[in-house]
Design a protein around this motif. Structure first.
Motif, PDB file in Angstrom:
ATOM      1  N   ASP A  36      22.438  10.696 -24.709  1.00 15.32           N
ATOM      2  CA  ASP A  36      23.574   9.994 -24.099  1.00 15.32           C
ATOM      3  C   ASP A  36      23.020   8.926 -23.162  1.00 15.32           C
ATOM      4  O   ASP A  36      22.076   9.189 -22.423  1.00 15.32           O
ATOM      5  CB  ASP A  36      24.434  10.913 -23.218  1.00 15.32           C
ATOM      6  N   PHE A  37      23.641   7.755 -23.161  1.00  4.69           N
ATOM      7  CA  PHE A  37      23.230   6.698 -22.235  1.00  4.69           C
ATOM      8  C   PHE A  37      24.273   5.596 -22.207  1.00  4.69           C
ATOM      9  O   PHE A  37      25.073   5.449 -23.129  1.00  4.69           O
ATOM     10  CB  PHE A  37      21.858   6.121 -22.615  1.00  4.69           C
ATOM     11  N   ALA A  38      24.252   4.811 -21.127  1.00  5.17           N
ATOM     12  CA  ALA A  38      25.064   3.598 -21.039  1.00  5.17           C
ATOM     13  C   ALA A  38      24.246   2.491 -21.698  1.00  5.17           C
ATOM     14  O   ALA A  38      23.018   2.492 -21.634  1.00  5.17           O
ATOM     15  CB  ALA A  38      25.357   3.268 -19.589  1.00  5.17           C
ATOM     16  N   TYR A  39      24.923   1.548 -22.332  1.00  2.00           N
ATOM     17  CA  TYR A  39      24.181   0.506 -23.040  1.00  2.00           C
ATOM     18  C   TYR A  39      24.760  -0.886 -22.830  1.00  2.00           C
ATOM     19  O   TYR A  39      25.913  -1.055 -22.456  1.00  2.00           O
ATOM     20  CB  TYR A  39      24.116   0.808 -24.542  1.00  2.00           C
ATOM     21  N   PRO A  44      28.578  -6.517 -31.897  1.00  2.66           N
ATOM     22  CA  PRO A  44      28.460  -6.565 -33.351  1.00  2.66           C
ATOM     23  C   PRO A  44      29.303  -7.717 -33.908  1.00  2.66           C
ATOM     24  O   PRO A  44      30.420  -7.946 -33.468  1.00  2.66           O
ATOM     25  CB  PRO A  44      29.009  -5.212 -33.810  1.00  2.66           C
ATOM     26  N   GLY A  45      28.727  -8.478 -34.827  1.00  6.84           N
ATOM     27  CA  GLY A  45      29.441  -9.608 -35.401  1.00  6.84           C
ATOM     28  C   GLY A  45      29.354 -10.868 -34.558  1.00  6.84           C
ATOM     29  O   GLY A  45      29.977 -11.871 -34.875  1.00  6.84           O
ATOM     30  N   GLY A  46      28.582 -10.811 -33.467  1.00  3.87           N
ATOM     31  CA  GLY A  46      28.437 -11.974 -32.600  1.00  3.87           C
ATOM     32  C   GLY A  46      29.613 -12.110 -31.650  1.00  3.87           C
ATOM     33  O   GLY A  46      30.526 -11.305 -31.631  1.00  3.87           O
ATOM     34  N   GLY A  47      29.570 -13.123 -30.847  1.00  7.80           N
ATOM     35  CA  GLY A  47      30.679 -13.381 -29.955  1.00  7.80           C
ATOM     36  C   GLY A  47      30.662 -12.600 -28.669  1.00  7.80           C
ATOM     37  O   GLY A  47      31.651 -11.972 -28.316  1.00  7.80           O
ATOM     38  N   GLY A  48      29.557 -12.597 -27.972  1.00 13.26           N
ATOM     39  CA  GLY A  48      29.516 -11.966 -26.661  1.00 13.26           C
ATOM     40  C   GLY A  48      28.605 -10.771 -26.581  1.00 13.26           C
ATOM     41  O   GLY A  48      27.767 -10.535 -27.455  1.00 13.26           O
ATOM     42  N   TRP A  49      28.812 -10.015 -25.515  1.00 13.09           N
ATOM     43  CA  TRP A  49      27.992  -8.848 -25.208  1.00 13.09           C
ATOM     44  C   TRP A  49      28.879  -7.639 -24.998  1.00 13.09           C
ATOM     45  O   TRP A  49      29.973  -7.756 -24.454  1.00 13.09           O
ATOM     46  CB  TRP A  49      27.157  -9.107 -23.956  1.00 13.09           C
ATOM     47  N   GLU A  50      28.398  -6.494 -25.418  1.00 18.52           N
ATOM     48  CA  GLU A  50      29.167  -5.256 -25.341  1.00 18.52           C
ATOM     49  C   GLU A  50      28.482  -4.295 -24.379  1.00 18.52           C
ATOM     50  O   GLU A  50      27.264  -4.156 -24.395  1.00 18.52           O
ATOM     51  CB  GLU A  50      29.218  -4.644 -26.738  1.00 18.52           C
ATOM     52  N   THR A  51      29.275  -3.636 -23.549  1.00 22.27           N
ATOM     53  CA  THR A  51      28.782  -2.535 -22.725  1.00 22.27           C
ATOM     54  C   THR A  51      29.559  -1.293 -23.121  1.00 22.27           C
ATOM     55  O   THR A  51      30.707  -1.380 -23.554  1.00 22.27           O
ATOM     56  CB  THR A  51      28.978  -2.807 -21.215  1.00 22.27           C
ATOM     57  N   ALA A  58      27.100   8.156 -31.458  1.00 22.26           N
ATOM     58  CA  ALA A  58      28.032   7.054 -31.710  1.00 22.26           C
ATOM     59  C   ALA A  58      28.132   6.136 -30.497  1.00 22.26           C
ATOM     60  O   ALA A  58      28.149   6.598 -29.355  1.00 22.26           O
ATOM     61  CB  ALA A  58      29.410   7.601 -32.048  1.00 22.26           C
ATOM     62  N   TYR A  59      28.203   4.842 -30.773  1.00 19.98           N
ATOM     63  CA  TYR A  59      28.427   3.856 -29.722  1.00 19.98           C
ATOM     64  C   TYR A  59      29.915   3.803 -29.415  1.00 19.98           C
ATOM     65  O   TYR A  59      30.740   3.657 -30.314  1.00 19.98           O
ATOM     66  CB  TYR A  59      27.948   2.470 -30.168  1.00 19.98           C
ATOM     67  N   GLU A  60      30.260   3.951 -28.143  1.00 22.19           N
ATOM     68  CA  GLU A  60      31.653   3.894 -27.687  1.00 22.19           C
ATOM     69  C   GLU A  60      31.776   2.694 -26.741  1.00 22.19           C
ATOM     70  O   GLU A  60      31.432   2.788 -25.569  1.00 22.19           O
ATOM     71  CB  GLU A  60      32.035   5.184 -26.949  1.00 22.19           C
TER      72      GLU A  60
END
Length: 81
Positions: A36-39, A44-51, A58-60
């Motif tokens: 488990d970790f924060a990321y 995905p698919g481009g267009g910015g950054w995800e946290t 699984a990525y949530e």
């Protein structure tokens, strides 16, 4: 701009956040991968950054940010640093 992610990693380290609590694309990718970790990663698919949070294989996503700077600030807040 990798320098924002590198500065974030340095800040988290200096704040004493354990290395296994977070994953930052291209800068801090622990191996073996923690369960488990924060990321922070490119959305995905481009267009910015995800946290978000990686749990049980699984990525949530929590948020998508228009730029790396906003994403770094959000991950820092998520980790309380």
């Amino acid at each position: 701009m990798t320098e924002h992610r590198r500065a974030l990693e340095r800040t988290l380290r200096e704040a004493g956040v354990p290395a296994g609590y977070y994953w930052i694309e291209g800068v801090h990718e622990p191996s073996p991968v923690p369960t488990d970790f924060a990321y922070l990663r490119a959305a995905p698919g481009g267009g910015g950054w995800e946290t978000g949070v990686y749990e049980r294989g699984a990525y949530e996503p929590v948020a998508v940010h228009p730029d790396e700077t906003d994403a770094c600030a959000h991950l820092r807040a998520l980790l309380g640093a």
